[in-house]
Design a protein around this motif. Structure first.
Motif, mmCIF file in Angstrom:
data_model
loop_
_atom_site.group_PDB
_atom_site.id
_atom_site.type_symbol
_atom_site.label_atom_id
_atom_site.label_comp_id
_atom_site.label_asym_id
_atom_site.label_seq_id
_atom_site.Cartn_x
_atom_site.Cartn_y
_atom_site.Cartn_z
ATOM 1 N N GLN A 1 0.696 -1.162 0.042
ATOM 2 C CA GLN A 1 -0.150 0.036 0.127
ATOM 3 C C GLN A 1 0.826 1.271 -0.096
ATOM 4 O O GLN A 1 0.693 2.216 -0.558
ATOM 5 C CB GLN A 1 -0.921 0.154 1.146
ATOM 6 C CG GLN A 1 -1.810 1.120 1.222
ATOM 7 C CD GLN A 1 -2.921 1.298 2.562
ATOM 8 O OE1 GLN A 1 -2.841 0.186 3.253
ATOM 9 N NE2 GLN A 1 -3.298 2.420 2.880
ATOM 10 N N LYS A 2 2.053 1.370 0.770
ATOM 11 C CA LYS A 2 2.822 2.346 0.923
ATOM 12 C C LYS A 2 3.718 2.615 -0.396
ATOM 13 O O LYS A 2 3.606 3.768 -1.131
ATOM 14 C CB LYS A 2 3.828 2.300 1.941
ATOM 15 C CG LYS A 2 4.816 3.320 2.164
ATOM 16 C CD LYS A 2 5.883 3.105 3.099
ATOM 17 C CE LYS A 2 5.471 2.474 4.687
ATOM 18 N NZ LYS A 2 6.491 2.137 5.564
ATOM 19 N N GLN B 1 2.405 1.818 -3.531
ATOM 20 C CA GLN B 1 1.305 2.399 -4.163
ATOM 21 C C GLN B 1 0.939 3.736 -4.098
ATOM 22 O O GLN B 1 0.959 4.626 -5.191
ATOM 23 C CB GLN B 1 -0.050 1.492 -4.069
ATOM 24 C CG GLN B 1 0.027 0.031 -4.543
ATOM 25 C CD GLN B 1 -0.359 -0.007 -6.052
ATOM 26 O OE1 GLN B 1 -0.590 0.711 -6.874
ATOM 27 N NE2 GLN B 1 -0.531 -1.450 -6.298
ATOM 28 N N GLU B 2 1.002 4.317 -2.711
ATOM 29 C CA GLU B 2 0.735 5.670 -2.655
ATOM 30 C C GLU B 2 2.036 6.479 -3.030
ATOM 31 O O GLU B 2 1.490 7.623 -3.833
ATOM 32 C CB GLU B 2 0.455 5.799 -0.979
ATOM 33 C CG GLU B 2 -0.812 5.096 -0.365
ATOM 34 C CD GLU B 2 -0.800 5.085 0.930
ATOM 35 O OE1 GLU B 2 0.173 5.525 1.604
ATOM 36 O OE2 GLU B 2 -1.938 4.844 1.584
ATOM 37 N N LYS C 1 1.816 9.465 -5.953
ATOM 38 C CA LYS C 1 2.450 10.781 -5.633
ATOM 39 C C LYS C 1 3.361 11.205 -6.643
ATOM 40 O O LYS C 1 3.327 12.379 -7.278
ATOM 41 C CB LYS C 1 3.146 10.761 -4.363
ATOM 42 C CG LYS C 1 3.484 12.287 -3.860
ATOM 43 C CD LYS C 1 3.988 12.549 -2.420
ATOM 44 C CE LYS C 1 4.482 13.917 -2.106
ATOM 45 N NZ LYS C 1 5.126 13.650 -0.652
#
Length: 384
Positions: free
Chosen positions: A233-234, A236-237, A241
């Motif tokens: 998830q990190k 992907q985030e 960005k």
């Protein structure tokens, strides 16, 4: 605008294997294509409607090539940006936009962009000339080991070297470069972000990459990455960005390090279909090449989920072989379950040259990885 079975023409700068795989999708949709490459033997030559021989870094060649195309895209970022900018100013649709390419084309500018936009990346030093590195080491400003990267024209493992002692700098190009901290990472990861003309955004699953220790080339791409969900998830985030800040159109492959304490650091990006997404041809609902077309034409983006686990094995020229290529033991790997080879159409092989890839699909990622190892150990890319 009607793209299918019409007079619409898509221009592609670069005629390598990425372009060839993109053309498979344009042929599927009957979209006219025009391709330019410096090599008369480029893999794209046989699959496009019009093939032009030209220098991708020459202003006039790029500008004149695009005169009669409706949309212009790239399959390699080392192209003449001044020509693209002039074309944009005249109303030509160029994707990814020149503004994004100016950030990405130079690795020093790319790293500064990350710092300016709060994107986590490894610490680095920027040098106008390689000789300045030796001065920095002598004065205590830079310490071994570090990663040397040429600011321009690095590709397929070229332009990158681990420097552990002063002698490792010998023979490297003398121009602009960066020296980057050597990260003791746990995994190398990548996320492909697709962004359409209309602003629609989708990401592909996080993939895990295993590199050849000497050639600095990807040997295996594993999807899904064998990491914790919170790490995925990190990643992907952070990829989203980067995409938001660069404002590309098309695909953006974001390569990252997962550190020992599970931080995510951006390594570098590529504004086009990418080696880390080749698995998607067999394993995804929408492969990366079709997705790139959808994005630059403003069509709805496709589903990026995987149908099955997928692993890609790079086929590169074996060490010690140069000349007319021979693929040894192809019949043996075709006997294996879920194996699909892709041969790029390069008639000449040399050590570590990318000649093709093999995708392995399976419901069980562990089984797919086992078969991938068998493929790697079986097929050989040699010369006559």
């Amino acid at each position: 605008m009607s793209y299918f079975s019409s007079d619409f023409k898509l221009g592609i700068l670069g005629g390598g294997q990425l372009g060839k795989m993109l053309l498979q999708e344009t042929r599927k949709w009957d979209i006219q294509t025009k391709v330019m490459d410096a090599s008369s033997e480029a893999p794209c030559k046989i699959a496009c409607n019009t093939f032009v021989i030209g220098d991708l870094l020459d202003f006039d060649a790029v500008y004149n090539f695009a005169n009669d195309v409706d949309v212009l895209t790239i399959e390699i970022e080392n192209v003449n940006l001044d020509a693209l900018e002039k074309l944009e100013d005249e109303g030509k649709k160029v994707y990814p936009p020149t503004k994004a390419l100016r950030i990405i084309q130079n690795k020093a500018k790319q790293k500064l962009f990350y710092i300016d936009n709060g994107i986590p990346t490894a610490d680095f030093h920027r040098f106008a000339y390689k000789s300045e590195i030796e001065d920095s080491i002598a004065n205590g400003g830079l310490h071994f080991p570090f990663i040397w990267k040429a600011a321009r024209f690095g590709y397929d493992g070229q332009g990158v070297k681990v420097v552990r002692k002063l002698e490792d700098l010998e023979g490297l190009p003398t121009g602009e470069c960066i020296a980057e901290d050597l990260i003791p990472f746990k995994n190398e990861l990548a996320v492909i972000v697709s962004r359409s003309v209309s602003g629609e955004i989708k990401t592909y699953p996080v993939v895990e990459m295993e590199f050849h220790p000497e050639a600095n080339q990807v040997e295996y791409v594993i999807c899904p990455a064998r990491i914790e969900p919170k790490v995925a998830q990190k990643a992907q985030e952070i990829a989203l960005k980067v995409s938001e800040k660069i404002q590309h159109v098309g695909l953006l492959a974001v390569e990252m390090f997962q550190t020992q304490d599970d931080k995510i650091l951006v390594n570098e990006v590529a504004p086009r279909p990418h080696n880390s997404g080749h698995y998607s041809i067999e394993a995804s609902y929408t492969n990366q090449f079709e997705q790139h077309l959808r994005a630059i034409l403003g069509l709805p983006l496709g589903c990026t989920d995987s149908k099955v686990a997928g692993i890609m094995v790079n086929l590169v020229g074996a060490e010690g072989y140069t000349g007319d290529v021979v693929y040894e033991h192809m019949e043996d790997i075709l006997k294996l379950e879920g194996v699909t080879p892709h041969i790029y159409g390069k008639r000449q092989t040399r050590p570590f040259r990318k000649m093709g890839h093999v995708t392995i699909v399976n419901q069980d990622i562990a089984k797919a990885r086992e078969i991938a190892q068998m493929v790697k150990e079986t097929i050989k890319v040699i010369s006559k």
